[in-house]
Write a protein that holds these residues in place. Structure first.
Motif, PDB file in Angstrom:
ATOM      1  N   MET A   1      16.752  34.808  44.075  1.00 10.93           N
ATOM      2  CA  MET A   1      18.018  35.112  43.417  1.00 10.93           C
ATOM      3  C   MET A   1      18.861  33.844  43.324  1.00 10.93           C
ATOM      4  N   SER A   2      19.084  33.354  42.118  1.00 10.53           N
ATOM      5  CA  SER A   2      19.933  32.183  41.898  1.00 10.53           C
ATOM      6  C   SER A   2      21.282  32.679  41.397  1.00 10.53           C
ATOM      7  N   MET A   3      22.344  32.312  42.095  1.00  7.81           N
ATOM      8  CA  MET A   3      23.649  32.857  41.760  1.00  7.81           C
ATOM      9  C   MET A   3      24.744  31.865  42.098  1.00  7.81           C
ATOM     10  N   LYS A   4      25.721  31.746  41.212  1.00  5.93           N
ATOM     11  CA  LYS A   4      26.885  30.919  41.476  1.00  5.93           C
ATOM     12  C   LYS A   4      27.995  31.820  41.992  1.00  5.93           C
ATOM     13  N   PHE A   5      28.563  31.453  43.128  1.00  9.83           N
ATOM     14  CA  PHE A   5      29.555  32.308  43.767  1.00  9.83           C
ATOM     15  C   PHE A   5      30.980  31.872  43.439  1.00  9.83           C
ATOM     16  N   PHE A   6      31.845  32.840  43.457  1.00  8.36           N
ATOM     17  CA  PHE A   6      33.277  32.614  43.318  1.00  8.36           C
ATOM     18  C   PHE A   6      33.937  33.320  44.501  1.00  8.36           C
ATOM     19  N   PHE A   7      34.457  32.536  45.434  1.00 10.90           N
ATOM     20  CA  PHE A   7      35.083  33.099  46.626  1.00 10.90           C
ATOM     21  C   PHE A   7      36.611  33.078  46.481  1.00 10.90           C
ATOM     22  N   ILE A   8      37.233  34.205  46.739  1.00  7.69           N
ATOM     23  CA  ILE A   8      38.692  34.271  46.820  1.00  7.69           C
ATOM     24  C   ILE A   8      39.021  34.418  48.298  1.00  7.69           C
ATOM     25  N   ASN A   9      39.601  33.369  48.879  1.00  7.99           N
ATOM     26  CA  ASN A   9      39.767  33.356  50.342  1.00  7.99           C
ATOM     27  C   ASN A   9      41.252  33.334  50.723  1.00  7.99           C
ATOM     28  N   SER A  10      41.935  34.420  50.399  1.00  7.46           N
ATOM     29  CA  SER A  10      43.390  34.465  50.526  1.00  7.46           C
ATOM     30  C   SER A  10      43.857  35.438  51.596  1.00  7.46           C
ATOM     31  N   MET A  11      45.161  35.388  51.882  1.00  7.90           N
ATOM     32  CA  MET A  11      45.787  36.450  52.658  1.00  7.90           C
ATOM     33  C   MET A  11      45.808  37.718  51.801  1.00  7.90           C
ATOM     34  N   SER A  12      46.124  38.837  52.426  1.00 13.50           N
ATOM     35  CA  SER A  12      46.304  40.077  51.675  1.00 13.50           C
ATOM     36  C   SER A  12      47.632  40.031  50.922  1.00 13.50           C
ATOM     37  N   ARG A  13      47.755  40.884  49.915  1.00 14.38           N
ATOM     38  CA  ARG A  13      49.004  41.080  49.168  1.00 14.38           C
ATOM     39  C   ARG A  13      49.411  39.850  48.355  1.00 14.38           C
ATOM     40  N   THR A  14      48.438  39.108  47.826  1.00 17.57           N
ATOM     41  CA  THR A  14      48.786  37.873  47.117  1.00 17.57           C
ATOM     42  C   THR A  14      48.255  37.818  45.682  1.00 17.57           C
ATOM     43  N   GLY A  15      47.802  38.929  45.135  1.00 21.66           N
ATOM     44  CA  GLY A  15      47.356  38.928  43.749  1.00 21.66           C
ATOM     45  C   GLY A  15      45.882  38.645  43.560  1.00 21.66           C
ATOM     46  N   THR A  16      45.057  39.005  44.536  1.00 18.55           N
ATOM     47  CA  THR A  16      43.629  38.679  44.452  1.00 18.55           C
ATOM     48  C   THR A  16      42.894  39.473  43.375  1.00 18.55           C
ATOM     49  N   SER A  17      43.510  40.515  42.840  1.00 20.18           N
ATOM     50  CA  SER A  17      42.823  41.354  41.847  1.00 20.18           C
ATOM     51  C   SER A  17      43.090  40.916  40.413  1.00 20.18           C
ATOM     52  N   LEU A  18      43.889  39.873  40.214  1.00 16.24           N
ATOM     53  CA  LEU A  18      44.355  39.558  38.869  1.00 16.24           C
ATOM     54  C   LEU A  18      43.291  38.960  37.952  1.00 16.24           C
ATOM     55  N   LEU A  19      42.142  38.550  38.488  1.00 11.25           N
ATOM     56  CA  LEU A  19      41.057  38.038  37.650  1.00 11.25           C
ATOM     57  C   LEU A  19      40.033  39.115  37.323  1.00 11.25           C
ATOM     58  N   TYR A  20      40.262  40.304  37.845  1.00 13.92           N
ATOM     59  CA  TYR A  20      39.308  41.395  37.629  1.00 13.92           C
ATOM     60  C   TYR A  20      39.222  41.749  36.146  1.00 13.92           C
ATOM     61  N   GLY A  21      38.009  41.962  35.679  1.00 12.94           N
ATOM     62  CA  GLY A  21      37.790  42.389  34.305  1.00 12.94           C
ATOM     63  C   GLY A  21      37.255  41.304  33.403  1.00 12.94           C
ATOM     64  N   HIS A  22      37.276  40.055  33.841  1.00  9.30           N
ATOM     65  CA  HIS A  22      36.757  38.972  33.004  1.00  9.30           C
ATOM     66  C   HIS A  22      35.243  39.105  32.868  1.00  9.30           C
ATOM     67  N   ARG A  23      34.758  38.914  31.658  1.00  8.89           N
ATOM     68  CA  ARG A  23      33.327  39.153  31.384  1.00  8.89           C
ATOM     69  C   ARG A  23      32.407  38.187  32.107  1.00  8.89           C
ATOM     70  N   ASP A  24      32.926  37.028  32.539  1.00  6.71           N
ATOM     71  CA  ASP A  24      32.082  36.046  33.213  1.00  6.71           C
ATOM     72  C   ASP A  24      32.155  36.134  34.737  1.00  6.71           C
ATOM     73  N   ILE A  25      32.919  37.099  35.254  1.00  7.68           N
ATOM     74  CA  ILE A  25      33.068  37.234  36.710  1.00  7.68           C
ATOM     75  C   ILE A  25      32.673  38.648  37.127  1.00  7.68           C
ATOM     76  N   TYR A  26      31.668  38.714  37.975  1.00  4.86           N
ATOM     77  CA  TYR A  26      31.252  40.000  38.542  1.00  4.86           C
ATOM     78  C   TYR A  26      31.934  40.166  39.899  1.00  4.86           C
ATOM     79  N   PHE A  27      32.816  41.155  39.996  1.00  3.70           N
ATOM     80  CA  PHE A  27      33.473  41.449  41.264  1.00  3.70           C
ATOM     81  C   PHE A  27      32.604  42.416  42.060  1.00  3.70           C
ATOM     82  N   ALA A  28      32.167  41.975  43.214  1.00  8.73           N
ATOM     83  CA  ALA A  28      31.312  42.826  44.042  1.00  8.73           C
ATOM     84  C   ALA A  28      32.005  44.161  44.308  1.00  8.73           C
ATOM     85  N   PRO A  29      31.318  45.276  44.085  1.00  8.15           N
ATOM     86  CA  PRO A  29      31.929  46.599  44.274  1.00  8.15           C
ATOM     87  C   PRO A  29      31.908  47.041  45.736  1.00  8.15           C
TER      88      PRO A  29
END
Length: 363
Positions: A1-29
Motif C-alpha cells: 500500500m503506497s499512500m501519502k498521508f496528511f496529518f492534522i495534529n492540533s488541539m481540539s476545538r480549533t477547526g480541524t474539520s474545515l478541509l473535509y469534503g475536498h476531492r483530493d483528501i480522504y478523511f479516515a472514517p
C-alpha cells in the motif's frame, strides 16, 4: 500500500474539520487515538511485542461513530465494543509498517475499501501535536496544525464543561476556578509555541481558526493550505458548512462538527462572533483575569491578516512568555526540545479538565 498521508495534529476545538469534503483528501472514517489514550503514540511510536497485542490495542484505541445523529447525542464507541465477534488477531492485515497495518486492518474490520483516487489519506487526533513532527515525518506526509486564540479556546472548553455538568444551561451563569483558567491557558498557549517551533524549523503549516472562519480571509488562508498540499482550492473549502457524506462510519471529530455547535446548543441558538467565542461564555471578570496572564492583543493582531500571521508565528516560540506561569512554560519547552514527549504529555494531561473531572472545574 503506497499512500501519502496528511496529518492534522492540533488541539481540539480549533477547526480541524474545515478541509473535509475536498476531492483530493480522504478523511479516515475513524479515529486512532495516537495521543488521547494510553499507550502514548500508538501506532506511531509504540511497537507492541506481538501481533495479538497490537491487534487488541488497535481495536481498543480506534473509535467510530457508526450512525448519524444530532449533536450532542452522537454516540462514539471503540471497534472492540462494536465488533466483539471480530476480536481475533487473525483479522490483522499486515502492512509495511505499524501505521499501514493499522489502516489495512481497520478497513478490513469495517468492510470498506481503501481510497483509490484521493491524493492524501488524512488522519488526525486531538493533541497529537504533543508527539512532535518527527514521528509523522517518518512517512511521506504533510502536517497541518490548526490554532485558535487561547482565550477563545478556554471559552470553548468552558462550553463543553458546562454541558457535562449542567446540561443545557447558559455558560455565563457559572464560573471556572482560577486554577482551571491558568491550566487551560497554559495548554492553549503551548499549542502555539509548539506550532511556531515546528514551523520555524520548516515542519508543517500552522493555520489560524479565525482566519479560516472570517469571510474576508477564508480564501487566502485556504489558498495557503492548498498550495502547501499541492492541490486546488476546491469550492467546498470556501463553504462554512461541512455536512458529512452519507457513509456508514465517521470519525467522531468530524461527526461532532464545529465547536460553535456547543455554544449554539447551550444558549438555544444565540448568535456569536466566530472569532470571539468568549463573549457568550466567559464572565467579564474572568476574561479580564486571563488578560492579566497573557496579553491577548498579540493574538488578536494576528487575526486580520494571513501574511502577518505566518510571519509572526515563525518567531512566536522565541518571544512569548506567560506571567505567573513562566516556570512551567519553560519546563514544557525544554521537554519538547529534548524530545521527552511522554514526560511532557504527562505534565500536559495533568492540566486537563474534561468529562471525568468537569465538576471540579467550577467554583
Amino acid at each position: 500500500m503506497s499512500m501519502k498521508f496528511f496529518f492534522i495534529n492540533s488541539m481540539s476545538r480549533t477547526g480541524t474539520s474545515l478541509l473535509y469534503g475536498h476531492r483530493d483528501i480522504y478523511f479516515a472514517p475513524y479515529r486512532i487515538q495516537f495521543a488521547c489514550a494510553a499507550p502514548f503514540g500508538f501506532s506511531l511510536l509504540n511497537r507492541p511485542k506481538n501481533n495479538e497485542q497490537f491487534f487488541k490495542m488497535l481495536m481498543t484505541k480506534t473509535t467510530i461513530v457508526n450512525k448519524k445523529g444530532e449533536w450532542p447525542q452522537i454516540h462514539t464507541a471503540s471497534l472492540a465494543e462494536l465488533f466483539p465477534d471480530k476480536m481475533d488477531s487473525k483479522n490483522l492485515i499486515m502492512g509495511d509498517n505499524p501505521l499501514q497495518t493499522a489502516i489495512l486492518t481497520i478497513h478490513h474490520i469495517l468492510g470498506i475499501d481503501l481510497p483509490s483516487n484521493e491524493q492524501y489519506y488524512c488522519l488526525h487526533d486531538d493533541h497529537s501535536y504533543m508527539l512532535g513532527s518527527e514521528v509523522f515525518l517518518q512517512y511521506d506526509c504533510k502536517i497541518l496544525t490548526t490554532l485558535r486564540n487561547p482565550i477563545d479556546m478556554i471559552a470553548s472548553k468552558k462550553n463543553i464543561l458546562t454541558m457535562y455538568v449542567y446540561s443545557r444551561q447558559y455558560p455565563q451563569q457559572f464560573c471556572l476556578k482560577d486554577e482551571v483558567l491558568h491550566k487551560e491557558l497554559l495548554r492553549a498557549c503551548f499549542s502555539w509555541w509548539a506550532a511556531s517551533y515546528e514551523y520555524a524549523h520548516h515542519y508543517g503549516l500552522p493555520v489560524l481558526f479565525g482566519l479560516l472562519k472570517a469571510a474576508n480571509t477564508r480564501k487566502e488562508m485556504m489558498d495557503k493550505i492548498t498550495d502547501y498540499l499541492g492541490i486546488t482550492t476546491d469550492e467546498v473549502l470556501l463553504d462554512d458548512k461541512t455536512p458529512l457524506a452519507d457513509e456508514n462510519y465517521h470519525n467522531e471529530l468530524l461527526a461532532n462538527g464545529s465547536s460553535l455547535n456547543t455554544i449554539a446548543y447551550l444558549t438555544k441558538g444565540a448568535k456569536e462572533d466566530n472569532t470571539k467565542a468568549h463573549k457568550l461564555s466567559l464572565n467579564v471578570h474572568k476574561h479580564d483575569f486571563l488578560l492579566c496572564i497573557a496579553d491577548n492583543r498579540f493574538f488578536e493582531a494576528l487575526s486580520d491578516n494571513v501574511e502577518n500571521f505566518l510571519q509572526n508565528i515563525a518567531h512566536f516560540y522565541m518571544n512569548f512568555a506567560l506571567n505567573d506561569l513562566e516556570g512551567i512554560f519553560v519546563l514544557w519547552q525544554k521537554l519538547y526540545k529534548n524530545k521527552c514527549f511522554r514526560e511532557l504529555f504527562a505534565h500536559y494531561s495533568a492540566f486537563n479538565f474534561g468529562h471525568s473531572n468537569a465538576k471540579e472545574a467550577f467554583i
